[in-house]
Write a protein that holds these residues in place. Structure first.
Motif, PDB file in Angstrom:
ATOM      1  N   ALA A 231      26.967  30.680  61.796  1.00 18.20           N
ATOM      2  CA  ALA A 231      27.307  29.785  62.488  1.00 18.20           C
ATOM      3  C   ALA A 231      26.523  29.525  63.854  1.00 18.20           C
ATOM      4  CB  ALA A 231      28.778  30.183  63.366  1.00 18.20           C
ATOM      5  N   ALA A 232      25.565  30.464  64.146  1.00 20.27           N
ATOM      6  CA  ALA A 232      24.621  30.476  65.215  1.00 20.27           C
ATOM      7  C   ALA A 232      23.306  29.748  64.594  1.00 20.27           C
ATOM      8  CB  ALA A 232      24.125  31.731  65.620  1.00 20.27           C
ATOM      9  N   ALA A 233      23.192  29.232  63.416  1.00 20.75           N
ATOM     10  CA  ALA A 233      22.114  28.653  62.856  1.00 20.75           C
ATOM     11  C   ALA A 233      22.094  27.378  62.926  1.00 20.75           C
ATOM     12  CB  ALA A 233      22.055  29.178  61.122  1.00 20.75           C
ATOM     13  N   SER A 234      21.192  26.643  62.462  1.00 20.05           N
ATOM     14  CA  SER A 234      21.166  25.128  62.611  1.00 20.05           C
ATOM     15  C   SER A 234      22.246  24.545  61.509  1.00 20.05           C
ATOM     16  CB  SER A 234      19.879  24.614  61.982  1.00 20.05           C
ATOM     17  OG  SER A 234      19.458  24.986  60.824  1.00 20.05           O
ATOM     18  N   ASP A 235      22.542  23.363  61.776  1.00 21.33           N
ATOM     19  CA  ASP A 235      23.435  22.659  61.074  1.00 21.33           C
ATOM     20  C   ASP A 235      23.198  22.841  59.399  1.00 21.33           C
ATOM     21  OD1 ASP A 235      24.872  21.820  62.982  1.00 21.33           O
ATOM     22  OD2 ASP A 235      24.476  19.620  62.894  1.00 21.33           O
ATOM     23  N   ALA A 236      21.820  22.500  59.214  1.00 20.35           N
ATOM     24  CA  ALA A 236      21.544  22.456  57.739  1.00 20.35           C
ATOM     25  C   ALA A 236      21.684  23.954  57.084  1.00 20.35           C
ATOM     26  CB  ALA A 236      20.015  21.954  57.601  1.00 20.35           C
ATOM     27  N   GLU A 237      21.318  24.945  57.941  1.00 18.98           N
ATOM     28  CA  GLU A 237      21.209  26.334  57.473  1.00 18.98           C
ATOM     29  C   GLU A 237      22.677  26.753  57.411  1.00 18.98           C
ATOM     30  OE1 GLU A 237      19.701  30.206  56.152  1.00 18.98           O
ATOM     31  OE2 GLU A 237      19.170  28.081  55.976  1.00 18.98           O
ATOM     32  N   PHE A 238      23.490  26.448  58.305  1.00 19.92           N
ATOM     33  CA  PHE A 238      25.018  27.001  58.310  1.00 19.92           C
ATOM     34  C   PHE A 238      25.706  26.372  56.947  1.00 19.92           C
ATOM     35  CE2 PHE A 238      29.283  25.542  59.046  1.00 19.92           C
ATOM     36  CZ  PHE A 238      29.911  26.992  59.141  1.00 19.92           C
ATOM     37  N   ARG A 239      25.462  24.962  56.760  1.00 13.80           N
ATOM     38  CA  ARG A 239      26.088  24.400  55.530  1.00 13.80           C
ATOM     39  C   ARG A 239      25.404  25.163  54.231  1.00 13.80           C
ATOM     40  NH1 ARG A 239      25.064  18.215  55.963  1.00 13.80           N
ATOM     41  NH2 ARG A 239      26.199  18.360  53.869  1.00 13.80           N
ATOM     42  N   ARG A 240      24.070  25.570  54.157  1.00 12.09           N
ATOM     43  CA  ARG A 240      23.456  25.883  53.015  1.00 12.09           C
ATOM     44  C   ARG A 240      24.343  27.393  52.661  1.00 12.09           C
ATOM     45  NH1 ARG A 240      20.124  29.783  51.689  1.00 12.09           N
ATOM     46  NH2 ARG A 240      19.792  30.711  53.621  1.00 12.09           N
ATOM     47  N   LEU A 241      24.738  28.165  53.804  1.00  9.80           N
ATOM     48  CA  LEU A 241      25.349  29.378  53.663  1.00  9.80           C
ATOM     49  C   LEU A 241      26.608  29.540  53.423  1.00  9.80           C
ATOM     50  CD1 LEU A 241      23.412  31.365  56.890  1.00  9.80           C
ATOM     51  CD2 LEU A 241      22.908  31.468  54.117  1.00  9.80           C
ATOM     52  N   ILE A 242      27.317  28.437  53.259  1.00 11.08           N
ATOM     53  CA  ILE A 242      28.651  28.105  53.147  1.00 11.08           C
ATOM     54  C   ILE A 242      29.354  29.013  51.819  1.00 11.08           C
ATOM     55  CG2 ILE A 242      30.776  26.821  52.681  1.00 11.08           C
ATOM     56  CD1 ILE A 242      30.004  25.204  55.217  1.00 11.08           C
ATOM     57  N   PRO A 243      28.651  28.766  50.632  1.00  8.57           N
ATOM     58  CA  PRO A 243      28.943  29.223  49.494  1.00  8.57           C
ATOM     59  C   PRO A 243      28.856  30.785  49.500  1.00  8.57           C
ATOM     60  CG  PRO A 243      27.623  27.442  48.914  1.00  8.57           C
ATOM     61  CD  PRO A 243      27.477  27.657  50.414  1.00  8.57           C
ATOM     62  N   GLN A 244      27.783  31.283  50.161  1.00  5.05           N
ATOM     63  CA  GLN A 244      27.798  32.855  50.511  1.00  5.05           C
ATOM     64  C   GLN A 244      28.829  33.287  51.393  1.00  5.05           C
ATOM     65  OE1 GLN A 244      25.908  34.951  48.783  1.00  5.05           O
ATOM     66  NE2 GLN A 244      26.263  36.752  49.914  1.00  5.05           N
TER      67      GLN A 244
END
Length: 576
Positions: A231-244
């Motif tokens: 959640a502390a990451a950028s929007d793009a990185e956060f959304r990329r991590l959602i599956p994990q």
């Protein structure tokens, strides 16, 4: 003579031992026989190395410690594995919070420094450290006791490690030699980072070798730590991590709700927050948080964990999915879309509530059609059924203060009703589908707001007629009714009577309401008037006067962002 008898007895004992080890079945000198025996010895050793005393005895010792009783030497070793166990007879309190727990740790530490602390006692304390369930802790003293236990293990681990030696050691000693950071003040930081990189094997091995139970604080800290790190990451990185993140939650479901709360709130903060199908499908499962439409029915109460704008965001994803599913799957099956998906998509941001109504043909198809089966499963608890038209499905959607009913097949028209003047109950489980309920607008005495017949040019006519009701297509860059928190929810009414509609207040636009829409609205209510004082130099407001204080006008004004002034008994548009 005695020597001969002793020798014979020794020979018989040796033969018995050889038979017991199965050595007569093979030949001496075969490595595999030695390896097998060594493995068995290793298994037995590891079992003893993790052995815990009788649970009843350990529990009894913990209860005595909690009650302030003095423990004997044997009880001091027994209690180690039960200090984090809730004691039923003491209202679930733990020995971690006992007044004598600090003195007990000091005694353990003195023994460890002298090399006298039994290794299994230290392992029992390690077990209690991981067995601690923070949700069961009764007070701050218990939490501080657990923290004192962690600090004790961190200080004394080098002593236990040194005493263990270099030869055959228990698995838990080997894993702690590599992963001693689990005893520090940041025990999960490395593992949460690894999880986000997709590296789950080290943590799984740690959990198995140390016997960390599913309810442990460790897994809670791991899940929440990984989620907060993402959640502390950028929007793009956060959304990329959602599956994990979703895979992590599925693996450790005990802390699912807290993790989903953080994920959904963070997603709502993303720029634009575009729909995420994977996140929607997971959180809306009947076994997870259920369909957000069921929140006000008291069935999906988990949605109360997040603010209304976040709930509205996911509700809008569900509504959009329902709209597309109805026309792409159900209406398309009868070749009767007639451009309706494209038409109603122009109002997508204003759709605040939807409901699918399935005919019996569609219900039967779920056995053979996976697409329909998934659609029906996703609407579990929210959909209704038609009883008299097996080949027809219906779709309800609320736009502003109007409820729209579309059917999947000709010659059914589309009906638009005022949401507080419905000729049927919006949450019925079954509908006839004809002029007795959903299509009652066909009857002149019902007086529905609009009836749309899908003949050539229907879309242009419908758009014009909807404008007269104050319903206009979405603005390209406007925040929709759903995403800005103006979702409407229908309350169950009584058949033949008015059903109420309740709106949450919207965030007012900086440029004020659309005056053409407002004038068209006020014209429908005799006696109501507009008093626009915004051009005055003393900071005037836009006011709406309604001497009759009608509920329908109230609903529509609230949807536009107006607020009620009790002192003046009129509606005003708040300035930014």
């Amino acid at each position: 003579m005695l020597a001969t008898a002793a020798l014979q007895q020794l020979s018989r004992d040796l033969a018995t031992s050889v038979d017991a080890m199965g050595l007569r079945s093979g030949e001496f000198g075969k490595p595999e026989l030695v390896t097998k025996a060594a493995r068995e010895a290793e298994r037995i050793f590891q079992g003893f190395a993790k052995a815990k005393p009788s649970r009843e005895d350990a529990y009894s010792a913990a209860r005595s410690l909690l009650r302030g009783d003095e423990l004997d030497a044997w009880q001091r070793d027994l209690v180690a594995s039960a200090v984090a166990e809730p004691i039923r007879e003491e209202q679930g309190a733990m020995a971690l919070g006992a007044s004598g727990f600090s003195a007990l740790l000091s005694l353990y530490e003195a023994e460890a420094r002298q090399g006298d602390l039994w290794r299994l006692t230290w392992h029992g304390l390690l077990f209690s450290y991981f067995n601690y369930d923070s949700s069961l802790a009764k007070d701050e003293k218990t939490r501080l006791g657990w923290e004192a236990l962690r600090a004790f293990l961190e200080r004394t681990w080098p002593l236990i490690d040194r005493l263990a030696g270099k030869d055959l050691v228990p698995d838990w000693v080997n894993i702690l030699r590599k992963e001693s950071n689990v005893l520090t003040v940041k025990p999960v930081e490395n593992y949460s980072s690894a999880y986000l990189r997709g590296e789950t094997e080290p943590t799984d091995r740690l959990g198995a070798d140390l016997g960390i139970p599913p309810s442990s604080w460790f897994w809670h800290a791991l899940v929440v730590g990984a989620v907060k790190r993402a959640a502390a990451a950028s929007d793009a990185e956060f959304r990329r991590l959602i599956p994990q993140l979703l895979r992590l939650i599925q693996d450790k479901p005990g802390f699912r709700d807290e993790a989903l709360e953080v994920i959904l709130i963070r997603y709502h903060a993303c720029q634009g927050a575009p729909p995420d199908e994977r996140l929607r499908n997971y959180v809306c499962q009947p076994t997870v948080w259920k369909n957000p439409k069921l929140k006000f029915a008291g069935i999906a109460t988990a949605w109360n964990r997040v603010p209304d704008p976040v709930w509205n965001m996911v509700l809008s994803w569900v509504n959009e999915g329902n709209l597309k599913a109805f026309f792409d799957i159900l209406a398309a099956r009868n070749n009767s879309d007639e451009g309706r998906l494209a038409f109603w998509s122009k109002y997508l941001k204003q759709i605040s509530w939807t409901r699918l109504v399935f005919g019996s043909d569609t219900m039967a198809l779920k056995r053979t059609n996976s697409e329909i089966r998934e659609l029906i499963a996703g609407e579990e608890g929210a959909y209704a059924q038609l009883t008299s038209k097996p080949e027809v499905d219906a779709f309800m959607m609320q736009i502003g203060s109007y409820l729209v009913i579309e059917f999947s097949k000709k010659p059914n028209a589309c009906y638009v009703y005022q949401a507080d003047q419905l000729p049927f109950e919006p949450y019925d489980r079954h509908y006839d589908g004809g002029t007795t309920d959903l299509a009652a607008g066909y009857r002149p005495e019902i007086g529905c707001a609009l009836r749309i017949v899908h003949r050539d040019g229907w879309d242009d006519r419908a758009e014009t007629e909807l404008r007269l009701l104050g319903i206009r297509p979405d603005q390209p860059n406007a925040q929709g009714a759903i995403s800005s928190g103006t979702a409407a929810t229908l309350a169950t009414g009584t058949r033949g009577k008015r059903a109420s509609t309740t709106f949450s207040q919207s965030t007012p636009r900086r440029d004020g309401p659309d005056m053409a829409v407002l004038r068209a609205l006020i014209a429908r209510f005799q006696g109501a008037s507009i008093d626009d004082r915004r051009s005055t130099t003393n900071g005037g407001r836009l006011w709406i006067n309604d001497p009759l204080q009608r509920r329908q006008l109230r609903s529509e004004l609230v949807a536009l962002g107006f607020k009620w002034a009790e002192r003046r008994q009129a509606w005003y548009y708040p300035e930014q």
